[in-house]
Design an enzyme around this catalytic site. Structure first.
Site, PDB file in Angstrom:
ATOM      1  N   LYS A 196       0.831  -1.207   0.000  1.00  0.00           N
ATOM      2  CA  LYS A 196       0.000   0.000   0.000  1.00  0.00           C
ATOM      3  C   LYS A 196       0.877   1.273   0.000  1.00  0.00           C
ATOM      4  O   LYS A 196       2.095   1.177  -0.014  1.00  0.00           O
ATOM      5  CB  LYS A 196      -0.965  -0.054   1.195  1.00  0.00           C
ATOM      6  CG  LYS A 196      -1.884  -1.300   1.159  1.00  0.00           C
ATOM      7  CD  LYS A 196      -2.834  -1.334  -0.037  1.00  0.00           C
ATOM      8  CE  LYS A 196      -3.430  -2.702  -0.343  1.00  0.00           C
ATOM      9  NZ  LYS A 196      -4.440  -3.179   0.565  1.00  0.00           N
TER      10      LYS A 196
HETATM   11  C1  LIG Z   1      -5.538  -4.291   0.784  1.00  0.00           C
HETATM   12  C2  LIG Z   1      -7.010  -4.105   0.785  1.00  0.00           C
HETATM   13  C3  LIG Z   1      -7.841  -4.575   1.812  1.00  0.00           C
HETATM   14  C4  LIG Z   1      -7.371  -5.476   2.896  1.00  0.00           C
HETATM   15  O1  LIG Z   1      -6.269  -5.042   3.587  1.00  0.00           O
HETATM   16  P1  LIG Z   1      -5.282  -6.112   4.295  1.00  0.00           P
HETATM   17  O2  LIG Z   1      -4.350  -5.224   5.042  1.00  0.00           O
HETATM   18  O3  LIG Z   1      -4.633  -6.891   3.201  1.00  0.00           O
HETATM   19  O4  LIG Z   1      -6.108  -6.961   5.182  1.00  0.00           O
HETATM   20  C5  LIG Z   1      -9.180  -4.246   1.774  1.00  0.00           C
HETATM   21  N1  LIG Z   1      -9.696  -3.515   0.786  1.00  0.00           N
HETATM   22  C6  LIG Z   1      -8.954  -3.077  -0.239  1.00  0.00           C
HETATM   23  C7  LIG Z   1      -9.601  -2.268  -1.304  1.00  0.00           C
HETATM   24  C8  LIG Z   1      -7.586  -3.370  -0.282  1.00  0.00           C
HETATM   25  O5  LIG Z   1      -6.850  -2.950  -1.312  1.00  0.00           O
END
Ligand SMILES: *Cc1c(COP(=O)(O)O)cnc(C)c1O
Length: 405
Positions: A196
């Site tokens: 992210k």
């Molecule tokens: C990455 C992501 C999640 C989940 O996050 P995690 O940290 O992997 O549990 C949920 N929604 C979206 C749109 C994402 O990109």
């Protein structure tokens, strides 16, 4: 452009390792402080508290709670709205599964709204088509960092008194109007997973300015134990979703680099857009005039009537030149995954699908023309804050040479 220029391969930095990330001595120093303090739980330490107050402040939100993942950050939001079994939460079929399965864990039914094929985002119209007397909340996911058209969505939600949960896992610092995403609706959820905008490997953040939601979120993260109450108890069903202090220390340092990460991503994305926007059959991101896109990924829309083999064909050619790209992003709409298609949940009970209205679990293809067309056409380019003009020029030249051959 000479053909030699287009064929000189440039190694692109990856967000899966140090090459495409900004982890450094700032993180190390805070982790060392956390370790030396000897306090690694956030119930007693200072790092997670500091992260929460800084993240809330930068959003102008009243409250922020850190948790162990983006999925947890979303789960606490669903727990905050406290659905009855079989209540419906409207969401998108093009998202990370971590945005969907927590709804089932809370006994509620994810009801899928179609998306605009140009952005793969839900719209007020597609949401409205799925509203029912059982709708309890609406989730909007700002896919790839590109904000949903929040004006009409909030108007619709307010007219029905429905809370809006914004999944901002891919959209740190993206804006709509003069507001950051996560503050337009009632609850905003973020992920700190490896890939992210900023990362701790795993981690999540949830913001809200609603005191009642905040109270339930605080409790849900803490096994619903009433810390600080005169007669604390475990008030309801909840989990330990706390972030630990080591993660909090890394997150606090990463937060200091967020503006820089976002600015770099936007600058290089704008450069790519300027270099390829004239290519026939290749659409650059469709961005709402009220919005700022912060480019978790750079998503192209490929017209298969112009580009031979469509998105899949182009991806194959790009790969030969050393540019990785992901056609479809996810292989299929979420409701085609076994957990939904075969209702695999708790033992053989199929709960909570057993509580669902038949219309809520109708996944007929004809209801989702935008989702199918969008998945067919999108081509997702990896992106990160370490991309330079040299990388972008290489990508642009590769795309151009693949489209003109
Ligand atoms: C990455 C992501 C999640 C989940 O996050 P995690 O940290 O992997 O549990 C949920 N929604 C979206 C749109 C994402 O990109």
């Amino acid at each position: 452009m000479s053909s030699a220029e287009s064929l000189t391969k440039v190694e692109l930095p990856s967000d899966q390792n140090a090459g495409g990330r900004t982890l450094g001595h700032e993180e190390l120093a805070l982790v060392q402080d956390a370790l030396e303090s000897g306090t690694l739980t956030s119930t007693k330490g200072q790092f997670v508290k500091r992260l929460e107050s800084e993240f809330a402040m930068r959003h102008g939100a009243q409250h922020c709670y850190a948790s162990s993942s983006g999925s947890a950050a979303l789960h606490v939001a669903f727990a905050a709205v406290d659905p009855e079994p079989g209540d419906e939460i409207i969401t998108t079929p093009i998202t990370d599964m971590g945005g969907l399965t927590p709804i089932l864990f809370q006994g509620a039914i994810p009801v899928f709204a179609d998306v605009d094929y140009r952005t793969c985002n839900v719209t007020a119209d597609t949401i409205e088509a799925r509203l029912s007397e059982r709708t309890k909340a609406i989730v909007v996911t700002h896919l790839f960092g590109n904000p949903c058209d929040m004006g009409p969505i909030m108007e619709l939600a307010r007219s029905r008194s429905l809370p809006v949960i914004e999944d901002c896992a891919q959209a740190f610092e993206a804006t709509y109007g003069d507001q950051r995403v996560g503050t337009l609706g009632d609850i905003g959820c973020f992920s700190l997973q490896q890939g992210k905008h900023i990362t701790t490997g795993e981690g999540g953040l949830t913001i809200t300015s609603d005191d009642e939601f905040a109270r339930r979120i605080f409790l849900f993260v803490n096994k619903a134990w009433g810390y600080g109450d005169p007669k604390p108890d475990h008030y309801f069903l909840a989990l330990n979703y706390r972030m630990n202090e080591l993660t909090g220390a890394v997150a606090a340092a990463q937060l200091g680099k967020l503006d820089q990460s976002v600015a770099a991503r936007i600058e290089m994305a704008d450069l790519l857009t300027s270099k390829i926007s004239d290519i026939d059959g290749v659409e650059t991101p469709h961005i709402n005039p009220h919005a700022t896109h912060t480019y978790w990924k750079y998503c192209l829309t490929i017209d298969p009537t112009v580009i031979e083999g469509g998105a899949v064909g182009l991806a194959g050619k790009l790969k030969e030149l050393g540019v990785f790209s992901a056609p479809r992003y996810i292989q299929k709409p979420a409701f085609e995954c076994q957990v939904f298609a075969e209702q695999r949940t708790f033992g053989n009970s199929r709960f909570p699908f057993t509580e669902a209205r038949p219309e809520a679990v109708n996944y007929d293809r004809s209801l989702f023309p935008g989702a199918y067309e969008g998945l067919e056409r999108i081509l997702v380019l990896p992106w990160n804050e370490r991309y330079t003009a040299e990388h972008v020029t290489f990508i642009a030249n590769a795309i151009r040479s693949c489209c003109h051959s």
